[in-house]
Design an enzyme around this catalytic site. Structure first.
Site, PDB file in Angstrom:
ATOM      1  N   GLU A 179       0.810  -1.226   0.000  1.00  0.00           N
ATOM      2  CA  GLU A 179       0.000   0.000   0.000  1.00  0.00           C
ATOM      3  C   GLU A 179       0.843   1.277   0.000  1.00  0.00           C
ATOM      4  N   TYR A 181       3.394   1.988   1.978  1.00  0.00           N
ATOM      5  CA  TYR A 181       3.994   2.359   3.267  1.00  0.00           C
ATOM      6  C   TYR A 181       5.503   2.068   3.240  1.00  0.00           C
ATOM      7  N   ARG A 229       2.463  -8.732   4.387  1.00  0.00           N
ATOM      8  CA  ARG A 229       1.554  -8.151   3.387  1.00  0.00           C
ATOM      9  C   ARG A 229       2.408  -7.611   2.257  1.00  0.00           C
ATOM     10  N   HIS A 267      -1.568   3.977  -1.771  1.00  0.00           N
ATOM     11  CA  HIS A 267      -2.608   4.970  -1.477  1.00  0.00           C
ATOM     12  C   HIS A 267      -2.589   6.121  -2.483  1.00  0.00           C
ATOM     13  N   GLN A 354     -18.366   4.831   3.414  1.00  0.00           N
ATOM     14  CA  GLN A 354     -18.900   6.056   4.014  1.00  0.00           C
ATOM     15  C   GLN A 354     -18.724   6.139   5.527  1.00  0.00           C
TER      16      GLN A 354
HETATM   17  P1  FAD Z   1     -36.478   7.173   1.651  1.00  0.00           P
HETATM   18  O1  FAD Z   1     -35.447   6.273   1.155  1.00  0.00           O
HETATM   19  O2  FAD Z   1     -36.842   8.315   0.814  1.00  0.00           O
HETATM   20  O3  FAD Z   1     -37.776   6.309   1.979  1.00  0.00           O
HETATM   21  C1  FAD Z   1     -39.000   6.867   2.338  1.00  0.00           C
HETATM   22  C2  FAD Z   1     -40.110   5.859   2.080  1.00  0.00           C
HETATM   23  O4  FAD Z   1     -41.318   6.325   2.664  1.00  0.00           O
HETATM   24  C3  FAD Z   1     -40.420   5.644   0.603  1.00  0.00           C
HETATM   25  O5  FAD Z   1     -40.285   4.261   0.276  1.00  0.00           O
HETATM   26  C4  FAD Z   1     -41.856   6.105   0.451  1.00  0.00           C
HETATM   27  O6  FAD Z   1     -42.597   5.322  -0.470  1.00  0.00           O
HETATM   28  C5  FAD Z   1     -42.393   5.920   1.849  1.00  0.00           C
HETATM   29  N1  FAD Z   1     -43.563   6.741   2.203  1.00  0.00           N
HETATM   30  C6  FAD Z   1     -43.668   8.095   2.187  1.00  0.00           C
HETATM   31  N2  FAD Z   1     -44.880   8.473   2.651  1.00  0.00           N
HETATM   32  C7  FAD Z   1     -45.555   7.343   2.948  1.00  0.00           C
HETATM   33  C8  FAD Z   1     -46.840   7.081   3.481  1.00  0.00           C
HETATM   34  N3  FAD Z   1     -47.671   8.036   3.850  1.00  0.00           N
HETATM   35  N4  FAD Z   1     -47.232   5.799   3.650  1.00  0.00           N
HETATM   36  C9  FAD Z   1     -46.400   4.777   3.308  1.00  0.00           C
HETATM   37  N5  FAD Z   1     -45.160   4.986   2.823  1.00  0.00           N
HETATM   38  C10 FAD Z   1     -44.732   6.238   2.651  1.00  0.00           C
HETATM   39  N6  FAD Z   1     -27.034   7.358   0.246  1.00  0.00           N
HETATM   40  C11 FAD Z   1     -25.877   6.910   0.652  1.00  0.00           C
HETATM   41  O7  FAD Z   1     -25.635   6.888   1.850  1.00  0.00           O
HETATM   42  N7  FAD Z   1     -24.950   6.449  -0.207  1.00  0.00           N
HETATM   43  C12 FAD Z   1     -25.169   6.423  -1.529  1.00  0.00           C
HETATM   44  O8  FAD Z   1     -24.288   6.004  -2.283  1.00  0.00           O
HETATM   45  C13 FAD Z   1     -26.386   6.883  -2.013  1.00  0.00           C
HETATM   46  N8  FAD Z   1     -26.652   6.894  -3.322  1.00  0.00           N
HETATM   47  C14 FAD Z   1     -27.854   7.334  -3.753  1.00  0.00           C
HETATM   48  C15 FAD Z   1     -28.107   7.321  -5.110  1.00  0.00           C
HETATM   49  C16 FAD Z   1     -29.334   7.752  -5.586  1.00  0.00           C
HETATM   50  C17 FAD Z   1     -29.579   7.738  -7.059  1.00  0.00           C
HETATM   51  C18 FAD Z   1     -30.316   8.193  -4.670  1.00  0.00           C
HETATM   52  C19 FAD Z   1     -31.650   8.650  -5.174  1.00  0.00           C
HETATM   53  C20 FAD Z   1     -30.062   8.230  -3.320  1.00  0.00           C
HETATM   54  C21 FAD Z   1     -28.824   7.807  -2.849  1.00  0.00           C
HETATM   55  N9  FAD Z   1     -28.513   7.840  -1.513  1.00  0.00           N
HETATM   56  C22 FAD Z   1     -27.318   7.366  -1.086  1.00  0.00           C
HETATM   57  C23 FAD Z   1     -29.401   8.469  -0.536  1.00  0.00           C
HETATM   58  C24 FAD Z   1     -30.197   7.437   0.272  1.00  0.00           C
HETATM   59  O9  FAD Z   1     -30.882   6.582  -0.595  1.00  0.00           O
HETATM   60  C25 FAD Z   1     -31.157   8.193   1.181  1.00  0.00           C
HETATM   61  O10 FAD Z   1     -30.405   8.991   2.063  1.00  0.00           O
HETATM   62  C26 FAD Z   1     -32.016   7.248   1.993  1.00  0.00           C
HETATM   63  O11 FAD Z   1     -32.771   6.434   1.136  1.00  0.00           O
HETATM   64  C27 FAD Z   1     -32.964   8.035   2.900  1.00  0.00           C
HETATM   65  O12 FAD Z   1     -33.709   7.118   3.630  1.00  0.00           O
HETATM   66  P2  FAD Z   1     -35.131   7.434   4.242  1.00  0.00           P
HETATM   67  O13 FAD Z   1     -35.555   6.155   4.852  1.00  0.00           O
HETATM   68  O14 FAD Z   1     -35.037   8.625   5.114  1.00  0.00           O
HETATM   69  O15 FAD Z   1     -36.067   7.834   3.036  1.00  0.00           O
HETATM   70  P1  NAP Z   2     -26.956  17.577  -2.690  1.00  0.00           P
HETATM   71  O1  NAP Z   2     -25.736  16.791  -2.462  1.00  0.00           O
HETATM   72  O2  NAP Z   2     -27.390  18.533  -1.661  1.00  0.00           O
HETATM   73  O3  NAP Z   2     -26.775  18.326  -4.076  1.00  0.00           O
HETATM   74  C1  NAP Z   2     -27.746  19.151  -4.621  1.00  0.00           C
HETATM   75  C2  NAP Z   2     -27.176  19.911  -5.807  1.00  0.00           C
HETATM   76  O4  NAP Z   2     -28.174  20.748  -6.335  1.00  0.00           O
HETATM   77  C3  NAP Z   2     -26.003  20.776  -5.473  1.00  0.00           C
HETATM   78  O5  NAP Z   2     -25.053  20.613  -6.524  1.00  0.00           O
HETATM   79  C4  NAP Z   2     -26.547  22.187  -5.446  1.00  0.00           C
HETATM   80  O6  NAP Z   2     -25.468  22.949  -5.874  1.00  0.00           O
HETATM   81  C5  NAP Z   2     -27.738  22.105  -6.388  1.00  0.00           C
HETATM   82  N1  NAP Z   2     -28.897  22.907  -5.999  1.00  0.00           N
HETATM   83  C6  NAP Z   2     -29.435  23.040  -4.754  1.00  0.00           C
HETATM   84  N2  NAP Z   2     -30.532  23.835  -4.800  1.00  0.00           N
HETATM   85  C7  NAP Z   2     -30.706  24.202  -6.084  1.00  0.00           C
HETATM   86  C8  NAP Z   2     -31.649  25.018  -6.747  1.00  0.00           C
HETATM   87  N3  NAP Z   2     -32.645  25.586  -6.091  1.00  0.00           N
HETATM   88  N4  NAP Z   2     -31.524  25.207  -8.072  1.00  0.00           N
HETATM   89  C9  NAP Z   2     -30.511  24.619  -8.754  1.00  0.00           C
HETATM   90  N5  NAP Z   2     -29.575  23.845  -8.165  1.00  0.00           N
HETATM   91  C10 NAP Z   2     -29.667  23.633  -6.843  1.00  0.00           C
HETATM   92  O7  NAP Z   2     -28.187  16.607  -2.904  1.00  0.00           O
HETATM   93  P2  NAP Z   2     -28.394  15.324  -3.823  1.00  0.00           P
HETATM   94  O8  NAP Z   2     -27.412  15.247  -4.926  1.00  0.00           O
HETATM   95  O9  NAP Z   2     -29.843  15.353  -4.137  1.00  0.00           O
HETATM   96  O10 NAP Z   2     -28.133  14.151  -2.834  1.00  0.00           O
HETATM   97  C11 NAP Z   2     -29.009  13.937  -1.733  1.00  0.00           C
HETATM   98  C12 NAP Z   2     -28.298  13.215  -0.635  1.00  0.00           C
HETATM   99  O11 NAP Z   2     -28.054  11.867  -1.054  1.00  0.00           O
HETATM  100  C13 NAP Z   2     -26.982  13.864  -0.359  1.00  0.00           C
HETATM  101  O12 NAP Z   2     -26.981  14.408   0.933  1.00  0.00           O
HETATM  102  C14 NAP Z   2     -25.965  12.780  -0.490  1.00  0.00           C
HETATM  103  O13 NAP Z   2     -25.174  12.665   0.669  1.00  0.00           O
HETATM  104  C15 NAP Z   2     -26.768  11.503  -0.672  1.00  0.00           C
HETATM  105  N6  NAP Z   2     -26.100  10.746  -1.735  1.00  0.00           N
HETATM  106  C16 NAP Z   2     -24.894  10.228  -1.463  1.00  0.00           C
HETATM  107  C17 NAP Z   2     -24.215   9.567  -2.438  1.00  0.00           C
HETATM  108  C18 NAP Z   2     -22.880   8.951  -2.165  1.00  0.00           C
HETATM  109  O14 NAP Z   2     -22.250   8.416  -3.068  1.00  0.00           O
HETATM  110  N7  NAP Z   2     -22.385   8.975  -0.959  1.00  0.00           N
HETATM  111  C19 NAP Z   2     -24.736   9.455  -3.705  1.00  0.00           C
HETATM  112  C20 NAP Z   2     -25.978  10.008  -3.961  1.00  0.00           C
HETATM  113  C21 NAP Z   2     -26.630  10.675  -2.954  1.00  0.00           C
HETATM  114  P3  NAP Z   2     -25.498  24.489  -6.268  1.00  0.00           P
HETATM  115  O15 NAP Z   2     -26.323  25.116  -5.198  1.00  0.00           O
HETATM  116  O16 NAP Z   2     -24.086  24.889  -6.297  1.00  0.00           O
HETATM  117  O17 NAP Z   2     -26.110  24.549  -7.617  1.00  0.00           O
HETATM  118 FE1  SF4 Z   3     -17.582   0.357   5.234  1.00  0.00          FE
HETATM  119 FE2  SF4 Z   3     -19.919  -0.636   6.052  1.00  0.00          FE
HETATM  120 FE3  SF4 Z   3     -19.768   0.704   3.729  1.00  0.00          FE
HETATM  121 FE4  SF4 Z   3     -18.703  -1.761   4.007  1.00  0.00          FE
HETATM  122  S1  SF4 Z   3     -20.871  -1.197   4.116  1.00  0.00           S
HETATM  123  S2  SF4 Z   3     -17.729   0.001   3.057  1.00  0.00           S
HETATM  124  S3  SF4 Z   3     -17.945  -1.662   6.099  1.00  0.00           S
HETATM  125  S4  SF4 Z   3     -19.388   1.523   5.761  1.00  0.00           S
END
Ligand code: FAD
Ligand code: NAP
Ligand code: SF4
Length: 683
Positions: A179, A181, A229, A267, A354
């Site tokens: 890695e 090191y 390693r 790294h 993460q």
């Molecule tokens: P949600 O996942 O939004 O779930 C809410 C649920 O509530 C939904 O299934 C909805 O149908 C249900 N619901 C709402 N109202 C009602 C009701 N009245 N009755 C019954 N059901 C209801 N996070 C990461 O940490 N790492 C990532 O790499 C990552 N990648 C992402 C990529 C994409 C494309 C997207 C869209 C999101 C990603 N996220 C990632 C974000 C992550 O998915 C969200 O932070 C997470 O799903 C939030 O969880 P939650 O349970 O709060 O809400």
């Molecule tokens: P986000 O990370 O908050 O990004 C939103 C983007 O939209 C920013 O680039 C912001 O930048 C822009 N924006 C905000 N308000 C706007 C407006 N009114 N008009 C135009 N542009 C606007 O949110 P997200 O991409 O929706 O992700 C949601 C959450 O999911 C995040 O918190 C993230 O942590 C999580 N997630 C994580 C991963 C992962 O790989 N770890 C992957 C997907 C999602 P500007 O204001 O500069 O334009």
């Molecule tokens: Fe790390 Fe857990 Fe994500 Fe695996 S699932 S990479 S152990 S945070």
């Protein structure tokens, strides 16, 4: 000493994973199976006060059946610190705290080695030393070149640490030689420019590593495990050539090592090696190449996370053991579940980094996105409840799933509602992103947990106040709604949401602009440029894309010119704030997303002013210059707002709002799952 051999008539065979669960005879001791828990820093190594937590963390993994554990890295001296006041083992009085760890592991039926890690020029402090005075590209500090006496002092420090480890009850040590090191800095011509007895040709460059292993064996005796390693693939320019890797392995074996573990990539390498987009077992071929050249058992590693993957590697004879670190953070019971043929019950590591690596790089205690108990074993307790209650959880996204299943495990009577036909919430969109295929595993795991914890699942049911009135407690995990944009033409047919695109409701044209360059904007860009099979599901295609050459055909270090696939679409990824998009992405993974989009020719622009959308496309202004992007679609990824319409409709007593429904800003699944689990532990 014997190397891998499937079960014979005299040893028990396990139906599902005969090679994985086969004991390994090391000559002086026998490991019960072929799983080594790889070294991983948790942040609990640095303070004596944290050792009880570290002991509890390892005890659960030992009880979970792992064959051999390796600790996070401990430095042999302060010049070898990873960071100021990082964990060391260099004085006799430090041994006592380590006994808590070794006793906990032995009491739970496993064995443990201490990893000795000298950071060399990767140390984040001004005391660092290296074979030559060359600054690492990922570190602001420049190392001091070691004198010949200084080198002797480092060797002696390694030996002293190994002896102290033995005194502390460790079954052995792992010498960190990969890695990038210190030991790797000596072996590679990239960083070793010496022309004395410790540099020059390959034999002199590897002398430092060989001397350390030889003298540890001499000092610690024949019945002490020494894992070395070894960097089998440096993935940097002017790293080792393949014949030097082989030569080093043979010299390390001759010096007395017990096992050779595989190291992949420095790294500072610009090739991802463990992130979720790396295909499973993408690098084990390199361990397989070394196997015919050595007699001692080899351990292979990187992106091995499920028993069928591990079994296939061992059955092919690519290696004698598999190393997993993060998968055992995610599920301490991994080995027991494999043995009991319950692979579907495994809480699979999705390789997101993460909560583990990203935390360590931020100087925070590691944990796990899918298992918030990791490294919090003494603090987060899912003990049975004395007063079972009727609990409604609304929303089966990550927050609701975690809350419902932990509450169910504790003995509460839980009903989980979701408006959709499947569990998962936004994870159902995330799993469609190329490189995020592992997210399927989390949904499979939660599905199993629902069955096992007796949670009543009501899919396709939008819960309302009336449906919730009879419960003792209500948890609102209703997630988010995507934020729209307030620009001229926002209602034009070209403008769609990321939900439309990822759910398949809209198939965008060949030219697309993305408004918003957060995590979702980046993911949508990756989705749009990829057509056909995701490279993450095809190791050969993925290696070609990133320029990894297991055959070492052209260059030292196993690098070759990358051959990315042509993009499926022309994509612009835009944000209003100045600077490069993607700066706020994960510490250890953000660069991978940026590099992927760059290689697929995505145009990433910061400081963008959105002027409007019409039939001609999206009009923008950047640094005072106006232009129209001639796009077929504009995908809005502008963040999210909490969605909790029920919050005001319910009586105030015992209503909890979690996940995105509570706070949408900077929401991720790590927060959602941790919050849901912690709430359920207290209900
Ligand atoms: P949600 O996942 O939004 O779930 C809410 C649920 O509530 C939904 O299934 C909805 O149908 C249900 N619901 C709402 N109202 C009602 C009701 N009245 N009755 C019954 N059901 C209801 N996070 C990461 O940490 N790492 C990532 O790499 C990552 N990648 C992402 C990529 C994409 C494309 C997207 C869209 C999101 C990603 N996220 C990632 C974000 C992550 O998915 C969200 O932070 C997470 O799903 C939030 O969880 P939650 O349970 O709060 O809400
Ligand atoms: P986000 O990370 O908050 O990004 C939103 C983007 O939209 C920013 O680039 C912001 O930048 C822009 N924006 C905000 N308000 C706007 C407006 N009114 N008009 C135009 N542009 C606007 O949110 P997200 O991409 O929706 O992700 C949601 C959450 O999911 C995040 O918190 C993230 O942590 C999580 N997630 C994580 C991963 C992962 O790989 N770890 C992957 C997907 C999602 P500007 O204001 O500069 O334009
Ligand atoms: Fe790390 Fe857990 Fe994500 Fe695996 S699932 S990479 S152990 S945070």
């Amino acid at each position: 000493m014997t190397t891998a051999s499937p079960a014979t008539a005299s040893t028990p065979r396990h139906a599902a994973y005969p090679h994985l669960l086969q004991p390994l005879d090391l000559g002086f001791c026998t490991l019960p199976n072929r799983v080594l828990m790889g070294s991983m820093h948790t942040g609990l190594e640095d303070k004596a006060a944290d050792f009880p937590k570290l002991a509890a963390y390892f005890a659960e993994r030992a009880a979970g059946g792992v064959g051999l554990i390796v600790t996070g890295g401990f430095s042999p001296n302060i010049v070898g610190w990873l960071k100021p006041f990082g964990g060391t083992l260099r004085w006799p009085w430090e041994v006592r705290k380590h006994r808590q760890v070794t006793r906990a592991v032995h009491d739970n039926g496993s064995r443990i080695c201490l990893q000795i890690l000298h950071s060399g020029r990767y140390g984040y402090h001004p005391l660092q030393v290296a074979p030559s005075r060359l600054k690492a590209p990922i570190n602001p500090f420049t190392p001091r070149a070691l004198s010949a006496r200084g080198i002797e002092r480092q060797v002696a420090a390694f030996v002293r640490t190994a002896q102290l480890a033995r005194d502390g009850g460790y079954d052995g040590v792992e010498v960190m030689g990969s890695e990038g090191y210190l030991l790797n800095q000596f072996t590679a011509p990239r960083t070793n420019k010496r022309d004395d007895a410790w540099g020059g040709d390959a034999t002199r460059r590897m002398r430092f590593a060989v001397e350390i292993v030889r003298r540890i064996r001499e000092a610690c005796g024949p019945d002490f495990i020494i894992v070395y390693r070894l960097s089998m693939l440096d993935l940097v320019d002017n790293g080792l050539a393949w014949d030097e890797v082989v030569q080093q392995a043979q010299a390390i074996e001759a010096a007395g090592a017990t096992l050779i573990n595989t190291g992949i990539g420095w790294h500072e390498a610009r090739v991802p090696t463990i992130s979720t987009s790396v295909p499973r077992a993408a690098f084990t071929g390199i361990t397989a190449r070394l196997k015919p050249h050595v007699g001692l058992p080899l351990v292979t590693t990187n992106r091995i996370n499920m028993p069928d993957v591990a079994e296939a590697i061992l059955a092919r004879g690519d290696a004698d053991m598999v190393s997993m670190a993060r998968p055992l953070l995610a599920d301490p019971e991994w080995v027991n579940k494999a043995r009991e043929q319950r692979a579907d019950d495994i809480n699979t590591c999705i390789a997101c980094n993460q909560a583990c690596l990203d935390h360590v790089f931020q100087n925070r205690r590691a944990s796990c996105l899918v298992n918030p108990r990791a490294c919090a074993e003494t603090e987060l307790d899912y003990r049975p409840t004395a007063t079972p209650r009727r609990i409604a959880v609304v929303g089966a996204g990550p927050a609701g799933l975690a809350c419902a299943t932990v509450a169910g495990e504790r003995g509460h009577h839980v009903t989980l509602f979701d408006a959709h036909a499947e569990i998962g919430g936004q994870f159902n969109l995330a799993k469609r992103i190329p490189g995020k295929e592992e997210f399927h595993e989390t949904l499979r795991y939660f599905g199993r947990r629902i069955d096992q914890t007796g949670v009543q699942l009501r899919l396709g049911t939008t819960a309302d106040a009336a449906a919730l009135s009879s419960f003792d407690a209500v948890v609102l995990a209703t997630g988010i709604k995507p934020r729209g944009v307030d620009i001229p033409g926002a209602a034009h047919a070209k403008v769609v949401s990321y939900v439309d695109v990822l759910s398949g409701r809209v198939v965008p044209g060949r030219r697309v602009a993305i408004i918003g360059a957060g995590g979702i904007g980046f993911d949508v860009a990756e989705f749009l440029v990829q057509e056909g099979e995701s490279p993450s599901l095809n190791a050969k295609a993925w290696r070609a894309e990133w320029g990894v050459d297991l055959a070492y055909g052209e260059n030292r270090g196993g690098l070759v010119a990358p051959r990315p696939e042509p993009p499926a679409r022309e994509v612009w990824l835009l944000q209003r704030s100045p600077g490069k998009p993607g700066r706020r992405l994960g510490k250890t993974t953000g660069w991978i997303h940026r590099a992927t989009l760059k290689s697929r020719q995505v145009k990433m622009l910061g400081g963008v002013e959105y002027l409007g959308v019409d039939d001609g496309g999206l009009a923008i202004r950047v640094e005072g210059v106006e232009q129209v992007l001639p796009v077929d679609h504009v995908v809005v990824c502008a963040g999210q707002e909490p969605y909790r319409p029920l919050a005001d409709a319910l009586p105030a007593t015992d209503v909890h709002v979690i996940g995105g429904a509570e706070v949408a800003a900077e929401l991720d699944a790590k927060r959602a799952i941790a919050q849901g689990s912690r709430l359920a532990a207290e209900l």
